[in-house]
Scaffold this motif. Structure first.
Motif, PDB file in Angstrom:
ATOM      1  N   ASN A 114     160.482  15.906  12.222  1.00  0.00           N
ATOM      2  CA  ASN A 114     160.155  14.486  11.841  1.00  0.00           C
ATOM      3  C   ASN A 114     160.748  14.185  10.697  1.00  0.00           C
ATOM      4  O   ASN A 114     161.289  12.780  10.367  1.00  0.00           O
ATOM      5  N   TYR A 147     165.448  27.026  11.417  1.00  0.00           N
ATOM      6  CA  TYR A 147     164.349  26.474  10.975  1.00  0.00           C
ATOM      7  C   TYR A 147     164.031  26.824   9.602  1.00  0.00           C
ATOM      8  O   TYR A 147     163.661  26.323   8.554  1.00  0.00           O
ATOM      9  N   PHE A 186     162.396  18.477  20.945  1.00  0.00           N
ATOM     10  CA  PHE A 186     162.360  19.143  19.695  1.00  0.00           C
ATOM     11  C   PHE A 186     161.130  18.814  18.899  1.00  0.00           C
ATOM     12  O   PHE A 186     160.154  19.481  18.545  1.00  0.00           O
ATOM     13  N   LEU A 218     158.455  17.113  19.702  1.00  0.00           N
ATOM     14  CA  LEU A 218     157.099  17.215  20.073  1.00  0.00           C
ATOM     15  C   LEU A 218     156.876  18.953  20.641  1.00  0.00           C
ATOM     16  O   LEU A 218     155.852  19.161  21.265  1.00  0.00           O
ATOM     17  N   LEU A 233     158.315  20.747  22.712  1.00  0.00           N
ATOM     18  CA  LEU A 233     158.220  20.871  24.318  1.00  0.00           C
ATOM     19  C   LEU A 233     159.453  21.887  24.657  1.00  0.00           C
ATOM     20  O   LEU A 233     160.546  22.008  23.760  1.00  0.00           O
ATOM     21  N   SER A 270     154.287  28.272  15.079  1.00  0.00           N
ATOM     22  CA  SER A 270     154.118  28.038  16.510  1.00  0.00           C
ATOM     23  C   SER A 270     155.328  28.481  17.206  1.00  0.00           C
ATOM     24  O   SER A 270     155.498  28.829  18.422  1.00  0.00           O
ATOM     25  N   LEU A 271     156.457  28.718  16.413  1.00  0.00           N
ATOM     26  CA  LEU A 271     157.898  29.393  17.200  1.00  0.00           C
ATOM     27  C   LEU A 271     157.898  30.595  17.112  1.00  0.00           C
ATOM     28  O   LEU A 271     158.285  31.348  17.771  1.00  0.00           O
ATOM     29  N   LEU A 319     166.332  22.995  25.579  1.00  0.00           N
ATOM     30  CA  LEU A 319     165.156  22.214  25.592  1.00  0.00           C
ATOM     31  C   LEU A 319     165.283  21.138  26.780  1.00  0.00           C
ATOM     32  O   LEU A 319     164.353  21.114  27.768  1.00  0.00           O
TER      33      LEU A 319
HETATM   34  N1  TRP Z   1     158.310  20.177  16.600  1.00  0.00           N
HETATM   35  C1  TRP Z   1     158.763  20.895  15.323  1.00  0.00           C
HETATM   36  C2  TRP Z   1     159.341  20.069  14.299  1.00  0.00           C
HETATM   37  O1  TRP Z   1     159.388  18.810  14.736  1.00  0.00           O
HETATM   38  C3  TRP Z   1     159.484  22.226  15.550  1.00  0.00           C
HETATM   39  C4  TRP Z   1     158.844  22.889  16.628  1.00  0.00           C
HETATM   40  C5  TRP Z   1     158.047  23.620  16.560  1.00  0.00           C
HETATM   41  C6  TRP Z   1     159.616  23.332  17.911  1.00  0.00           C
HETATM   42  N2  TRP Z   1     157.686  24.371  17.946  1.00  0.00           N
HETATM   43  C7  TRP Z   1     158.750  24.058  18.417  1.00  0.00           C
HETATM   44  C8  TRP Z   1     160.710  22.589  18.687  1.00  0.00           C
HETATM   45  C9  TRP Z   1     158.958  24.368  19.772  1.00  0.00           C
HETATM   46  C10 TRP Z   1     160.842  23.060  19.890  1.00  0.00           C
HETATM   47  C11 TRP Z   1     159.929  23.748  20.578  1.00  0.00           C
HETATM   48  O2  TRP Z   1     159.534  20.284  13.249  1.00  0.00           O
END
Ligand code: TRP
Length: 455
Positions: A30, A111, A232, A234, A236, A329-330, A401
């Protein structure tokens, strides 16, 4: 909480669930990625396409992942295995889970390096590096950081250690409680920064840049970028939301919760854009500066506003926090997978997964300096000049993705029965019909068109 397949734990409340989902979704995507992609893709048209993708593809897709997870009650691979077995569908759908683990691993490797940049900026804020910066020195500051592999490596290592620490300790619960105050704090700080941006004299220009679509500026690749970024941001397409859904109790309204997460995620991204672009234009900076954009604009603001020292410090602390909750979460899917398939304990699996991610992170670290001119696929026009970091970003956001996302909506839309879906989604008939149209037609057709036309 962790989402172990053998403990059928459930979220303590809908609030805890929504917070965890927001924690995963709101992150560097974001605040770091959205603004720089917008700048690279020419502004308003990209934002509009992004918003369309978020609501027409992202939202229905988030609901699909959650309901699959709630039906399967296991990790993504086992969930897809169980559901396909029960519905007598091809086992090939399990590849969704496999691609998810691979993708999460690739994403976390870079990341964490960017999370490291944010850590470096905390340190700079602490020693008051920002005060009195001008256009040139703010660029030099960032350039010096990137030029030093050792420094990048140290910050990347620290970020990975923080992430491993939480996953090993299983203290994600504490982090979630912290998220309850820190996420709103991040939003408040962004609003204050937007307020500051309003005093720069270029607020109207920045806002117009974000919200006035100029379609002559957007390319097919820009549209694919917007689609990939909707996934990305969300979280997803990597089975992560599916895993979160596996802890969801039956009484939680998936549609409403998904809408909350999507709106929060979108608001944070737009606020970041509204804070950054006025500063870019007021100072004659380059909107298309790329991944360094926030690191080259915000410190300029912090260095020139009253109390900027404190603002800068708070901002980068909250940015790291947001990145941290996403990074956890990753890492989790890979850890679980190793734990299930090897004799290693939870701690051992986490360390192995963390080390493997850390090691791949070196490719990104070096992409910004020693390997800055190394374009492994440079012989293909499409990948000319792309560093390893660029390739990792490309492969995940523009290939994995969208493709896993496509597979998920196809499965839910065409290979699952209407009644089963209806029983999972406690919403009005009209809303359900709309969701189904999105999942069966709009999302898959959209993804295919965007994907094929950019190739
Ligand atoms: N959504 C997170 C961000 O915007 C990054 C992220 C966390 C992510 N878990 C994910 C992206 C799973 C893709 C899949 O920073």
């Amino acid at each position: 909480m962790s989402y172990k397949s053998h403990s059928h734990a459930q979220w303590s409340s809908r609030m805890a669930f929504v917070l965890a989902a927001v924690g995963s979704s709101v992150g560097l995507g974001n605040i770091w990625k959205f603004p720089y992609m917008t700048g690279e893709s020419g502004g308003g048209a990209f934002v509009l396409v992004y918003l369309i993708c978020i609501f027409l593809v992202g939202l229905p897709m988030l609901m699909s992942e959650w309901l699959l997870g709630r039906l399967g009650q296991k990790n993504p691979i086992s969930t897809m295995g169980d559901i396909t077995r029960r519905l007598k569908r091809s086992r090939a759908w399990v590849l969704i889970g496999v691609a998810g683990i691979l993708g999460a691993y690739l994403i976390l490797s870079f990341y964490s390096v960017i999370g490291g940049w944010a850590l470096a900026y905390i340190q700079m804020a602490v020693v008051d590096t920002f005060s009195g910066l001008d256009n040139d020195s703010v660029g030099t500051l960032f350039g010096n950081l990137l030029a030093s592999p050792v420094e990048l490596l140290l910050w990347h290592s620290l970020f990975m250690i923080m992430t491993i620490g939480v996953v090993v300790g299983g203290v994600a619960g504490g982090l979630e409680r912290a998220a309850k105050t820190l996420m709103p704090a991040l939003a408040v700080l962004l609003v204050l920064l937007v307020g500051y941006a309003a005093t720069t004299g270029a607020f109207a220009e920045g806002a117009a840049y974000l919200f006035t679509p100029d379609f002559s500026k957007i390319t097919r690749d820009g549209i694919l970028a917007a689609l990939g970024h909707a996934f990305f941001t969300l979280s997803l397409g990597m089975g992560i939301m599916m895993a979160y859904g596996s802890y969801l109790s039956d009484d939680v309204n998936i549609g409403r919760s998904a809408l909350i997460v999507v709106v929060m995620d979108t608001v944070i991204a737009l606020l970041a854009g509204l804070a950054i672009f006025p500063i870019v234009f007021a100072n004659g900076l380059d909107a298309a500066a790329g991944p360094g954009l926030i690191f080259q604009t915000l410190p300029l603001a912090f260095g020139n506003m009253a109390g900027g020292w404190l603002f800068g410090l708070l901002f980068f602390v909250l940015l790291v926090f947001a990145a941290w909750t996403s990074a956890i979460s990753l890492l989790e899917p890979l850890v679980e997978w190793i734990e299930e398939r090897s004799p290693l304990s939870r701690v051992g699996s986490t360390i192995v997964a963390g080390l493997a991610t850390w090691a791949l992170g070196l490719a990104t670290v070096l992409s910004f300096n020693i390997w800055g001119d190394f374009a492994p696929l440079g012989m293909f026009d499409k990948f000319a000049g792309m560093t390893l970091f660029d390739l990792l970003d490309y492969v995940t956001s523009k290939l994995l993705l969208p493709l896993t996302g496509l597979a998920t909506v196809l499965f839910v839309g065409w290979f699952m029965g209407r009644d089963e879906l209806r029983s999972q989604l406690n919403m009005s008939d009209g809303a359900f019909a709309l969701w189904r149209v999105a999942v069966r037609f709009i999302a898959p057709i959209g993804v295919v068109i965007v994907f094929v036309s950019s190739l």
